[in-house]
Motif scaffolding. Structure first.
Motif, short mmCIF file in Angstrom:
data_model
loop_
_atom_site.label_atom_id
_atom_site.label_comp_id
_atom_site.label_asym_id
_atom_site.label_seq_id
_atom_site.Cartn_x
_atom_site.Cartn_y
_atom_site.Cartn_z
N ALA A 161 0.83 -1.21 0.00
CA ALA A 161 0.00 0.00 0.00
C ALA A 161 0.87 1.26 0.00
O ALA A 161 0.52 2.27 -0.63
N THR A 162 2.00 1.21 0.70
CA THR A 162 2.92 2.36 0.72
C THR A 162 3.53 2.58 -0.65
O THR A 162 3.75 3.72 -1.09
N TRP A 163 3.81 1.49 -1.36
CA TRP A 163 4.28 1.62 -2.75
C TRP A 163 3.23 2.35 -3.60
O TRP A 163 3.57 3.22 -4.42
N CYS A 164 1.98 1.98 -3.41
CA CYS A 164 0.91 2.65 -4.15
C CYS A 164 0.87 4.14 -3.82
O CYS A 164 0.76 4.99 -4.72
N ILE A 165 0.98 4.49 -2.54
CA ILE A 165 0.97 5.89 -2.12
C ILE A 165 2.17 6.62 -2.72
O ILE A 165 2.07 7.78 -3.14
N THR A 166 3.32 5.96 -2.79
CA THR A 166 4.52 6.57 -3.37
C THR A 166 4.28 6.97 -4.82
O THR A 166 4.62 8.07 -5.25
N ASN A 167 3.67 6.09 -5.59
CA ASN A 167 3.40 6.39 -7.00
C ASN A 167 2.28 7.41 -7.16
O ASN A 167 2.30 8.22 -8.09
N ILE A 168 1.32 7.39 -6.27
CA ILE A 168 0.27 8.41 -6.31
C ILE A 168 0.88 9.78 -6.02
O ILE A 168 0.58 10.77 -6.69
N ALA A 169 1.77 9.84 -5.03
CA ALA A 169 2.43 11.10 -4.68
C ALA A 169 3.35 11.58 -5.80
O ALA A 169 3.65 12.77 -5.89
N ALA A 170 3.80 10.67 -6.66
CA ALA A 170 4.65 11.05 -7.79
C ALA A 170 3.85 11.57 -8.97
O ALA A 170 4.43 12.05 -9.94
N GLY A 171 2.52 11.51 -8.87
CA GLY A 171 1.67 11.91 -9.96
C GLY A 171 1.33 13.39 -9.93
O GLY A 171 1.99 14.19 -9.26
N PRO A 172 0.29 13.79 -10.67
CA PRO A 172 -0.09 15.21 -10.74
C PRO A 172 -0.61 15.72 -9.40
O PRO A 172 -0.80 14.95 -8.45
N LYS A 173 -0.87 17.02 -9.35
CA LYS A 173 -1.23 17.67 -8.09
C LYS A 173 -2.47 17.06 -7.45
O LYS A 173 -2.52 16.86 -6.23
N GLU A 174 -3.49 16.75 -8.28
CA GLU A 174 -4.71 16.20 -7.70
C GLU A 174 -4.48 14.83 -7.08
O GLU A 174 -5.14 14.45 -6.11
N PHE A 175 -3.52 14.06 -7.62
CA PHE A 175 -3.11 12.80 -7.01
C PHE A 175 -2.46 13.07 -5.66
O PHE A 175 -2.77 12.44 -4.65
N CYS A 176 -1.49 13.99 -5.69
CA CYS A 176 -0.71 14.28 -4.49
C CYS A 176 -1.61 14.72 -3.34
O CYS A 176 -1.42 14.32 -2.19
N GLN A 177 -2.59 15.55 -3.65
CA GLN A 177 -3.50 16.03 -2.62
C GLN A 177 -4.29 14.90 -1.98
O GLN A 177 -4.57 14.93 -0.79
N LYS A 178 -4.66 13.91 -2.78
CA LYS A 178 -5.39 12.76 -2.24
C LYS A 178 -4.52 11.95 -1.27
O LYS A 178 -5.04 11.28 -0.38
N ALA A 179 -3.20 12.01 -1.48
CA ALA A 179 -2.29 11.23 -0.64
C ALA A 179 -2.01 11.89 0.70
O ALA A 179 -1.35 11.30 1.57
N PHE A 180 -2.48 13.13 0.91
CA PHE A 180 -2.19 13.84 2.16
C PHE A 180 -2.66 13.06 3.39
O PHE A 180 -2.01 13.10 4.44
N THR A 181 -3.77 12.38 3.27
CA THR A 181 -4.32 11.67 4.43
C THR A 181 -3.42 10.53 4.89
O THR A 181 -3.58 10.03 6.01
N ALA A 182 -2.48 10.13 4.04
CA ALA A 182 -1.57 9.04 4.41
C ALA A 182 -0.36 9.53 5.19
O ALA A 182 0.42 8.71 5.71
N ILE A 183 -0.16 10.84 5.30
CA ILE A 183 1.06 11.37 5.91
C ILE A 183 1.30 10.85 7.33
O ILE A 183 2.42 10.42 7.65
N PRO A 184 0.31 10.87 8.23
CA PRO A 184 0.59 10.35 9.59
C PRO A 184 1.08 8.90 9.59
O PRO A 184 1.95 8.53 10.38
N HIS A 185 0.52 8.08 8.71
CA HIS A 185 0.96 6.68 8.64
C HIS A 185 2.40 6.58 8.11
O HIS A 185 3.20 5.78 8.62
N LEU A 186 2.73 7.40 7.12
CA LEU A 186 4.09 7.39 6.57
C LEU A 186 5.11 7.79 7.63
O LEU A 186 6.18 7.17 7.75
N ILE A 187 4.80 8.82 8.39
CA ILE A 187 5.72 9.26 9.44
C ILE A 187 5.85 8.19 10.52
O ILE A 187 6.94 7.95 11.06
#
Length: 513
Positions: A161-187
């Motif tokens: 799932a973290t790999w998926c978030i990594t590639n989503i975060a590497a995408g366009p801005k609207e992708f990156c914004q969707k990945a914000f909710t994963a930040i606490p888990h990543l940290i």
């Protein structure tokens, strides 16, 4: 004229008359022109500090994209592509709505293997997502499903799932914004003991930090700078340190720099040293020199010089070179610290001859900052290390942009006084600088005029050399330009040295003889 790499428009030439040979071991040159050194790499003269800073950021983005494309791409998606073993798969995916529904069903399946297989497929599709998958990420519940995996207890599912978030975060801005909710888990993964999760979470955070200032602010607000530094999060740190509002105080108060220098001293892998150097490049590029001074006191220079030889002059060395150039752009005391390192000048001599064009160009920029010093003892070491023949060859035999970088160093040296100007190989240099004058590039023309003015004022046979090499025609061509400062400089030199009064004096001397 001012021959530095930062401002080439103003200043006066200090000159004196002497017929004695150069005394480079005990020089007594006049005070050199006031010199303003430049941090980072610049391609042209900036009109303001803000413009210069923006150019540094833009150029860094270009060079970093070009020379780290394979490395960065591998870190973002290599695991996902490795997991996708279908050799016949296309680089672009054509997923129907039915395919997306099957993928969603697999992600929610009660069977663990089915869920893992679907996560791996999703990782691969996210490397080049079709429109149907983009809709799933932006408008559907893709992120919510991935968050469930991140908050679960299965380490394999968390990693996929973290790999998926990594590639989503590497995408366009609207992708990156969707990945914000994963930040606490990543940290949280960075704090954990699972090395694979730490590594992948670090790259996901790096992708998020690269998107925009608000992303970096959000990461800081969630305490990303308070974690223990590991070498795998340098990419994230370098993006957090970007921009004029990077809040670099947080890096130093959190003890990040001490960890960076520790790994810089202990690490032998060039890839890791290069990542650490990217962070240091941003920390030393600030207009506030206090950050560089802190790093100097913590012993950054010996650690950087230690790694110069191991990089073999390839693209991975770029951030290390830039960090050295930023240090040299500060007070002359900074240059002294660099010069005192026994291997520094010898390594720089190799770098300016590199076959890697960006490395060669950036290394010449470092030398332009080194030669901008006001201290003659530094120039003596540059002479004794054998730079003059190499710089002279580069300034006359390569592409204009590379030649220009070498020309800055030579003119910085020449501006220190007649002894230094007379030590340069003018028979070899003049044809090249006349090509500058005949070019259409204003910066090159300015450099060429600066050299000609020094030649006329500080070299006894400078006028004759210019005449022999048809330099008068080159000067006349500049008098026709619309740029007033260049036109006025050329006109002044023509009137003073090649006007009617000049030729009348020559004829009188010939008649007397």
């Amino acid at each position: 004229m001012d021959f530095t790499n930062a401002n080439h428009n103003n200043g006066e030439i200090f000159m004196f008359q002497s017929s004695s040979p150069p005394k480079l071991t005990q020089p007594t040159p006049p005070p050199p022109t006031v010199i303003h050194k430049a941090k980072y790499k610049r391609n042209s003269i900036s009109k303001s500090p803000d413009e210069a800073r923006q150019k540094r950021i833009e150029l860094d983005a270009q060079v970093r994209r070009k020379h780290r494309e394979q490395l960065i791409t591998a870190k973002r998606i290599k695991h996902n592509l490795d997991a996708y073993k279908d050799d016949d798969s296309e680089s672009e995916f054509d997923l129907t709505h039915q395919d997306i529904e099957r993928l969603k069903s697999g992600l929610n399946d009660s069977d663990r293997e089915s869920r893992l297989s679907s996560l791996k497929d999703l990782c691969t599709y996210l490397a080049d997502p079709p429109d149907t998958l983009r809709h799933f990420v932006v408008n559907d519940n893709c992120i919510e499903i991935l968050i469930k995996f991140l908050s679960g207890t299965d380490p394999d599912e968390q990693l996929q799932a973290t790999w998926c978030i990594t590639n989503i975060a590497a995408g366009p801005k609207e992708f990156c914004q969707k990945a914000f909710t994963a930040i606490p888990h990543l940290i949280a993964f960075l704090h954990g003991e699972n090395i694979s999760l730490q590594d992948q979470a670090a790259w996901a955070i790096g992708n998020l930090a690269a998107e925009a200032p608000e992303c970096r602010d959000l990461l800081r607000a969630n305490g990303v700078l308070n974690v223990t530094l590991a070498q795998t999060i340098c990419f994230a740190l370098s993006n957090l340190a970007r921009g004029p509002n990077a809040n670099l105080d947080e890096f130093f108060s959190a003890g990040i720099t001490q960890h960076l220098l520790f790994y810089l001293g202990a690490e032998e892998m060039n890839e890791v040293v290069s990542e650490i150097s990217w962070v240091l490049t941003y920390l030393t590029s600030s207009d506030d020199d206090k950050y560089t001074q802190i790093l100097l006191k913590e012993g950054i220079v010996p650690l950087l010089v230690k790694h110069m030889r191991s990089f073999n002059h390839g693209p991975l060395a770029l951030p290390l070179i830039r960090t050295l150039g930023n240090i040299a752009s500060g007070p002359d005391d900074n240059t002294d610290i660099l010069i005192q390192q026994p291997d520094f000048l010898h390594a720089m001599l190799e770098y300016i001859q590199s076959d890697c064009r960006p490395v060669k160009k950036e290394s010449l920029w470092v030398m332009s900052n080194i030669t901008a010093t006001r201290r003659p003892e530094v120039l003596i070491k540059v002479f004794n290390a054998g730079f003059i023949p190499i710089l002279s060859t580069i300034a006359t035999h390569t592409n204009f942009d590379i030649r220009k970088e070498a020309a800055y160093s030579l003119l910085n040296i020449a501006s220190h006084g007649e002894e230094y100007m007379r030590s340069l190989p003018h028979q070899d240099l003049l044809p090249g600088f006349l090509e500058f004058v005949r070019s259409q590039d204003m910066d090159l023309i300015r450099l060429g005029l600066g050299y000609i003015e020094l030649l006329l004022t500080q070299v006894q046979n400078g006028q004759q050399l210019i005449e022999q090499m048809h330099g008068i025609d080159a000067l006349e061509s500049v008098t026709l330009l619309e740029e007033p400062s260049l036109r006025d400089t050329s006109t002044r030199l023509m009137d003073k040295y090649f006007g009617e009064d000049f030729y009348s004096n020559i004829n009188e001397v010939q008649l007397v003889e």
